[in-house]
Structures are given as C-alpha cells and as structure tokens.
Design a protein around this motif. Sequence first.
Motif, PDB file in Angstrom:
ATOM      1  N   GLY A  47      11.232  30.115  -2.797  1.00 41.21           N
ATOM      2  CA  GLY A  47      11.454  29.710  -1.412  1.00 41.21           C
ATOM      3  C   GLY A  47      12.595  30.437  -0.727  1.00 41.21           C
ATOM      4  N   PRO A  48      12.879  30.035   0.498  1.00 44.59           N
ATOM      5  CA  PRO A  48      13.816  30.779   1.349  1.00 44.59           C
ATOM      6  C   PRO A  48      15.274  30.765   0.883  1.00 44.59           C
ATOM      7  CG  PRO A  48      13.115  28.762   2.419  1.00 44.59           C
ATOM      8  CD  PRO A  48      12.291  28.897   1.176  1.00 44.59           C
ATOM      9  N   ASN A  49      15.631  29.929  -0.071  1.00 43.46           N
ATOM     10  CA  ASN A  49      17.017  29.890  -0.538  1.00 43.46           C
ATOM     11  C   ASN A  49      17.225  30.622  -1.851  1.00 43.46           C
ATOM     12  OD1 ASN A  49      17.946  28.313   1.639  1.00 43.46           O
ATOM     13  ND2 ASN A  49      17.038  26.525   0.686  1.00 43.46           N
ATOM     14  N   GLY A  50      16.229  31.398  -2.280  1.00 45.22           N
ATOM     15  CA  GLY A  50      16.338  32.097  -3.549  1.00 45.22           C
ATOM     16  C   GLY A  50      15.780  33.502  -3.477  1.00 45.22           C
ATOM     17  N   LYS A  51      15.728  34.148  -4.627  1.00 44.58           N
ATOM     18  CA  LYS A  51      15.235  35.521  -4.725  1.00 44.58           C
ATOM     19  C   LYS A  51      14.271  35.632  -5.893  1.00 44.58           C
ATOM     20  CE  LYS A  51      18.280  37.018  -1.669  1.00 44.58           C
ATOM     21  NZ  LYS A  51      17.958  37.574  -0.389  1.00 44.58           N
ATOM     22  N   CYS A  52      13.132  36.265  -5.665  1.00 45.78           N
ATOM     23  CA  CYS A  52      12.210  36.577  -6.748  1.00 45.78           C
ATOM     24  C   CYS A  52      12.638  37.904  -7.381  1.00 45.78           C
ATOM     25  CB  CYS A  52      10.776  36.660  -6.232  1.00 45.78           C
ATOM     26  SG  CYS A  52      10.496  38.045  -5.098  1.00 45.78           S
ATOM     27  N   LYS A  53      11.979  38.285  -8.469  1.00 40.85           N
ATOM     28  CA  LYS A  53      12.351  39.530  -9.154  1.00 40.85           C
ATOM     29  C   LYS A  53      12.149  40.757  -8.262  1.00 40.85           C
ATOM     30  CE  LYS A  53       7.862  40.032 -11.369  1.00 40.85           C
ATOM     31  NZ  LYS A  53       7.107  39.981 -12.595  1.00 40.85           N
ATOM     32  N   HIS A  54      11.168  40.714  -7.362  1.00 42.57           N
ATOM     33  CA  HIS A  54      10.918  41.847  -6.468  1.00 42.57           C
ATOM     34  C   HIS A  54      12.079  42.028  -5.490  1.00 42.57           C
ATOM     35  CE1 HIS A  54       6.965  40.027  -7.531  1.00 42.57           C
ATOM     36  NE2 HIS A  54       6.793  41.254  -7.976  1.00 42.57           N
TER      37      HIS A  54
ATOM     38  N   ASP B 115      19.311  43.822   2.486  1.00 39.15           N
ATOM     39  CA  ASP B 115      18.979  42.446   2.130  1.00 39.15           C
ATOM     40  C   ASP B 115      17.470  42.224   2.157  1.00 39.15           C
ATOM     41  OD1 ASP B 115      21.689  41.643   1.921  1.00 39.15           O
ATOM     42  OD2 ASP B 115      21.788  41.397   4.098  1.00 39.15           O
ATOM     43  N   ALA B 116      16.958  41.647   1.088  1.00 42.06           N
ATOM     44  CA  ALA B 116      15.551  41.236   1.042  1.00 42.06           C
ATOM     45  C   ALA B 116      15.475  39.817   1.596  1.00 42.06           C
ATOM     46  CB  ALA B 116      15.039  41.293  -0.387  1.00 42.06           C
ATOM     47  N   LEU B 117      14.653  39.616   2.620  1.00 45.00           N
ATOM     48  CA  LEU B 117      14.576  38.322   3.294  1.00 45.00           C
ATOM     49  C   LEU B 117      13.467  37.426   2.763  1.00 45.00           C
ATOM     50  CD1 LEU B 117      15.103  39.571   6.947  1.00 45.00           C
ATOM     51  CD2 LEU B 117      16.835  38.794   5.302  1.00 45.00           C
ATOM     52  N   GLU B 118      12.339  38.023   2.403  1.00 44.33           N
ATOM     53  CA  GLU B 118      11.227  37.258   1.846  1.00 44.33           C
ATOM     54  C   GLU B 118      10.273  38.193   1.131  1.00 44.33           C
ATOM     55  OE1 GLU B 118       7.952  36.215   4.976  1.00 44.33           O
ATOM     56  OE2 GLU B 118       9.906  35.839   5.905  1.00 44.33           O
ATOM     57  N   CYS B 119       9.407  37.606   0.310  1.00 40.39           N
ATOM     58  CA  CYS B 119       8.441  38.384  -0.461  1.00 40.39           C
ATOM     59  C   CYS B 119       7.096  37.670  -0.420  1.00 40.39           C
ATOM     60  CB  CYS B 119       8.934  38.520  -1.905  1.00 40.39           C
ATOM     61  SG  CYS B 119       7.842  39.516  -2.971  1.00 40.39           S
ATOM     62  N   SER B 120       6.027  38.432  -0.528  1.00 43.05           N
ATOM     63  CA  SER B 120       4.679  37.849  -0.492  1.00 43.05           C
ATOM     64  C   SER B 120       4.198  37.368  -1.859  1.00 43.05           C
ATOM     65  CB  SER B 120       3.689  38.877   0.065  1.00 43.05           C
ATOM     66  OG  SER B 120       3.541  39.964  -0.841  1.00 43.05           O
ATOM     67  N   CYS B 121       4.997  37.515  -2.899  1.00 43.71           N
ATOM     68  CA  CYS B 121       4.540  37.128  -4.241  1.00 43.71           C
ATOM     69  C   CYS B 121       4.438  35.611  -4.392  1.00 43.71           C
ATOM     70  CB  CYS B 121       5.467  37.709  -5.315  1.00 43.71           C
ATOM     71  SG  CYS B 121       7.048  36.871  -5.504  1.00 43.71           S
ATOM     72  N   PRO B 122       3.585  35.150  -5.294  1.00 45.90           N
ATOM     73  CA  PRO B 122       3.426  33.708  -5.522  1.00 45.90           C
ATOM     74  C   PRO B 122       4.722  33.028  -5.984  1.00 45.90           C
ATOM     75  CG  PRO B 122       1.612  34.903  -6.516  1.00 45.90           C
ATOM     76  CD  PRO B 122       2.609  35.924  -6.053  1.00 45.90           C
TER      77      PRO B 122
END
Length: 86
Positions: free
Chosen positions: A65-72, A51-58
């Motif tokens: 935010g914390p309830n979604g997922k970026c492409k990374h 599980d990916a919890l967070e990312c440093s991307c803009p």
Amino acid sequence: METNMSDEMLEKRLKRAKETHWLLAVTGPNEFAIRGKNSENAHLIMTKGVDALECSCPDYRHRVGPNGKCKHMIAYEEWFINEVVG
C-alpha cells in the motif's frame, strides 16, 4: 526510503531487491517498467525524481500500500538496476 512498514517486511523486500537482476525501461514521463531478468512480468513504477511513488505489482496493491515499498520500488530508489533497456 521512508515507510511505515515493519522492519521485518522491509528487510525481506530489500534482500529480494538486492538479489534480483533488474531490467528497467522508460515508458513515459515519471514512469518505468521494471522486471527481474528471469521474469516474464514487468511492473510499472510511478516516480518523482529518485522517489518511487507507487507500483503496479500485486504486492504493492494488495499488501504494501501507499505507506510502504515493494521490492520493485526499492530496486528503483536504491538503484539496484543492472540493465536499462529500450
């Protein structure tokens, strides 16, 4: 991959995650640097297992935010990784 993002937002990021040639490097316990092959910028992903919890991307910090997922994060969770480096 569980999120509160709209289906349209998630599909857009999923498409970009699938289409990118990803490079991944281990940077610490439960932390990875990820970047597209044609990008100069790497972003840090914090993880717990698969599980990916967070990312440093803009995108993650300012739009997803914390309830979604970026492409990374999607690329990590769905293992669209093409190369593991370093």
